[in-house]
Design an enzyme around this catalytic site. Sequence first.
Site, PDB file in Angstrom:
ATOM      1  N   ASP A 127       0.831  -1.211   0.000  1.00 53.77           N
ATOM      2  CA  ASP A 127       0.000   0.000   0.000  1.00 53.77           C
ATOM      3  C   ASP A 127       0.860   1.254   0.000  1.00 53.77           C
ATOM      4  O   ASP A 127       2.032   1.224   0.373  1.00 53.77           O
ATOM      5  CB  ASP A 127      -0.911   0.021   1.238  1.00 53.77           C
ATOM      6  CG  ASP A 127      -0.123  -0.125   2.529  1.00 53.77           C
ATOM      7  OD1 ASP A 127       0.864  -0.888   2.534  1.00 53.77           O
ATOM      8  OD2 ASP A 127      -0.478   0.509   3.524  1.00 53.77           O
ATOM      9  N   GLU A 128       0.260   2.326  -0.442  1.00 50.90           N
ATOM     10  CA  GLU A 128       0.810   3.679  -0.284  1.00 50.90           C
ATOM     11  C   GLU A 128       2.257   3.821  -0.776  1.00 50.90           C
ATOM     12  O   GLU A 128       3.090   4.424  -0.107  1.00 50.90           O
ATOM     13  CB  GLU A 128       0.711   4.120   1.186  1.00 50.90           C
ATOM     14  CG  GLU A 128      -0.732   4.194   1.675  1.00 50.90           C
ATOM     15  CD  GLU A 128      -0.866   4.749   3.092  1.00 50.90           C
ATOM     16  OE1 GLU A 128      -1.823   5.485   3.350  1.00 50.90           O
ATOM     17  OE2 GLU A 128      -0.015   4.410   3.947  1.00 50.90           O
TER      18      GLU A 128
END
Lengths: 582, 582
Positions: free
Chosen positions: A357-358
């Site tokens: 993620d991210e």
Amino acid sequence: MSFWLQAALFLLLGHRTMALLFPLPQTVTSGNTVIAIGNSLDVIFKVQGSIPEDLAAAAERAVGYVTESEHYYLSPERGKEFLLDNDLPVLTALEIILQGSDYGTIASEVSKEAGERREAYKLDIPADGGNARLTATSSLGAFRGLATFEQLFYGVPPTDDGKAADLLSPGSQEVFGQRIRYKAFSPAAPYHIEDRPAFPWRGFMLDTSRHYFSKETILRTLDAMALVKLNVFHWHMTDSQSWPLSLPGFRDLAEKGAYSARETYNEEDVGEITKYAAERGIDVVVEMDMPGHTASSHHARPELVVGYAREPWTRYAAQPPAGQLRYMEDDVTQLMVDLLGKLKAHIPSAYFATGGDEINENVYKDDDRSQATLKRKGWTLKQALNAFMGSTWQALQPKIPVVWQEMVQEHRVDSLPDNAVVLIWKSSKDVSKIAKLGHPIVHVGFDHMYLDLGGGGNIIPPLGKKEPSWHAHPFNTWYHIYSFDPYKGVKANQRHLVLGGQTVLWSETTDETNVDSKIWPRAAAIAEIYWSGGGDNGFPLDPSKALARFQDLRYRLVAKGVSATPLQPHWCAIRPGSCEFI
Amino acid sequence: MSFWLQAALFLLLGHRTMALLFPLPQTVTSGNTVIAIGNSLDVIFKVQGSIPEDLAAAAERAVGYVTESEHYYLSPERGKEFLLDNDLPVLTALEIILQGSDYGTIASEVSKEAGERREAYKLDIPADGGNARLTATSSLGAFRGLATFEQLFYGVPPTDDGKAADLLSPGSQEVFGQRIRYKAFSPAAPYHIEDRPAFPWRGFMLDTSRHYFSKETILRTLDAMALVKLNVFHWHMTDSQSWPLSLPGFRDLAEKGAYSARETYNEEDVGEITKYAAERGIDVVVEMDMPGHTASSHHARPELVVGYAREPWTRYAAQPPAGQLRYMEDDVTQLMVDLLGKLKAHIPSAYFATGGDEINENVYKDDDRSQATLKRKGWTLKQALNAFMGSTWQALQPKIPVVWQEMVQEHRVDSLPDNAVVLIWKSSKDVSKIAKLGHPIVHVGFDHMYLDLGGGGNIIPPLGKKEPSWHAHPFNTWYHIYSFDPYKGVKANQRHLVLGGQTVLWSETTDETNVDSKIWPRAAAIAEIYWSGGGDNGFPLDPSKALARFQDLRYRLVAKGVSATPLQPHWCAIRPGSCEFI
């Protein structure tokens, strides 16, 4: 007490004498006879082969819990009203019947893929005493039945003058001026229960990087999960804030990246935790989030990370400190492949989460060395990511990858195996887009499932500045979590892709001091969605109909030593139906 | 370490070596010398008369706290960077100088009216070791100085291998390969501090009726309050959910109205708690809320209450169960007068809170007996209320009443003495209306000061029903509380009426399991508003400038055994300035 008095009492109290089970089994029938447990309860195994060791231990724990419980019935008299009769039918044994010969151990069943685990069971408790019968085709199924069995019983409450049971003669208790000989009772026998889960993945995620959590806290959390038939402990082990994982050959990562020498997990800790979980029907899915959320590996191995703590952090990371793996470099890939190869041997699960993620691309865009390597290899950032992640998944084989949604949605990493599980977190609504991609999906949408929200942000706005909307997000109450519809936005022909759901605790503002109250009882709310399912009425479920059972669970958790948050004034808790929404 | 190395280190670390005091004293000057405490620290009293016993005990506790503290400096090295030099100047004694002869005890000062208490002090800690000097004209002032003194020191952190100090030879500690002989240190001597409070009433309210809290929890809360110079413990003792107060002649109220025989406070408990508080500079203002919020007295004395648990509760009460005092009846008035007369003897405070919030008139409108009595006496409800409340205040003389705002705003009860303190809770904005009435006022506006909000309601909305806005109110973060302006809406010539403020914990969803994390560190946020005041820049204060000090306080509370909620990832906490709002 005369039959007629007893009958009148039950008429009066009738609305209360339901089985307060959470999650609700698929079918429950109950009666109106109070049944007791005396000084002891035997466990009798009926099996064709040897008695599974972990199930035998679990049965002993269940009996210990039932006979020593300080969880009392939620009424003003705390259950004394059921104990007026000193001649109740007494349950003497719990028969555990494992059908067939391939029932295995609890742990062996847990190590299978989610959809293959046999969790069904049947439970019968007669109204006239004698033996209860728990039947299953697997040890795991029987274990689920033990959790139900436990929840049917209540301890005998202390006397009015506050004397605890142990101040009186063993197994005896003064109630309404009488001495009675019971250790526990159940209010509504006979019970006939047939049960199986609606979904195979019912999880909870703990972040042990932003704050460290002790082994004791993790084990206590696993026990609470088992009580409500949650079966996946998603262990978000490492992140940018600290690197608590200490493995041979890679101990420097923890020596320099953990908060302290004591705030680490070595291979023995991982082994103990995964074993403890497996014996309680819980699969530990370890996550080493990458290539973002890895800045803490910089302390020991600066060569791994680009942009450690680079400012302004808002340009380089979702939160401080910035820093991500240099995934375009061969030596970085090799080190992660070695580390994962080592780590996977310590983990019994069929799954391993690599996160994803991210990922912040500015970190690489503003870094000359990254750009030079990409140019030399003729790769775009996405191609480099695809190669790197492919190598990690190769190293983890035969484990099934678990990834955050960005991996398939934003980065379209095509080296990802088709059976990889995708965690949908950015919004529950994203499910309609993700489901199209054909991966098994697990709901962790922040708008329902994030247990950390609602306390304000951890980046403090100066006077007059507005808090980011993320930080100002409302608290996800248990009833909001409970009313989540796992099929919303999912087409009929995609429903088979919904593996289950998880609540999630990111630990920015949680540590040992408040962890129980952040998790419990809220994490249990999804147990009913994913174990019980929508039933005849479908989703979403109505929390107001679950309140009495959820209250019973909350007090049951507290009696187990889990500091679950109270839901209502105690006056309401002991008077189900008296504090209703009008 | 050479002087030049030391100088270079301080240049490097300079931004950190401020005094991390909370609340901030009126004036602080500090230097850049690390000063240590060895195996012991003497306390030397310089007084004209006898040494006040409670102050002597407090000084011993402070020394114990400083020399045994496990609170470590918030940096990645946890303070070891200040201990490189094995030849630090050592503080040998704390001189406590009480000027004049009427310094009294701490407790005697606390029992005065709020505005008359002397809380000022001066504190000097030299850079070259020897004696620190704490000077005040009252024991209470010196006690406030002890809280500041405590906050200037840090424990010597454990060694890298996790060995605690007590595994090594006493008073010695292995740091960076050296054995050092300190128990504690302070990073920025010399200190010169002159201090006094900006406001006389700095409170916290705990509701012990919706859930019961043990004496241990209350005492722990008082210790934490003392650390941040909060000085009013508003004890919301009784309410409609339970009646924990057990007094001779009125024990039946608790026997039947408390949650259990163990969940009570008798006169000894009240005595112990008020004494413990007074010795820590805290005035315990007991509240017996009336005539609403009294339903629990019905269990023992049904004649006291009209409309117990009457439904629909939304017509008869703010929350279940309904039920209020029959205040128009002579026998009810007499009983409450007797009870208050008895109770006041057990309470050293100059104040007593009679509450008076959320009176529901429907309870009386729909009750024939109430209407008949009013008719017979020729009273309106308001006249009856005025007579009843006047009798209670008469019975409580010479104590000063403390009331919720409805008493003066809605009911205009003119029997209320002019010096009665009014608590403004319904909205902070109401201050402009209340200030006109001329009473001393205390800010407890729910929009800033209610610590219980933000976790959702305790009345669970069924599926599809919207939660009441009250329940959906956002969490009052510490920085929201901190940025409250006590003078907003107050005219210049009314400012003298603002006595102070309180945070408030209604305990619908709080009990022993989560009480610390609900209160702390948030309750401390107002300590700075009301102790430090607005300073040259005025209100509101900027929380981003207080973060480092508030973090230090949070970890200090945890080291004291108070489970205060973490504010940020530990990575941020030990790196002040690294997780700032951009």
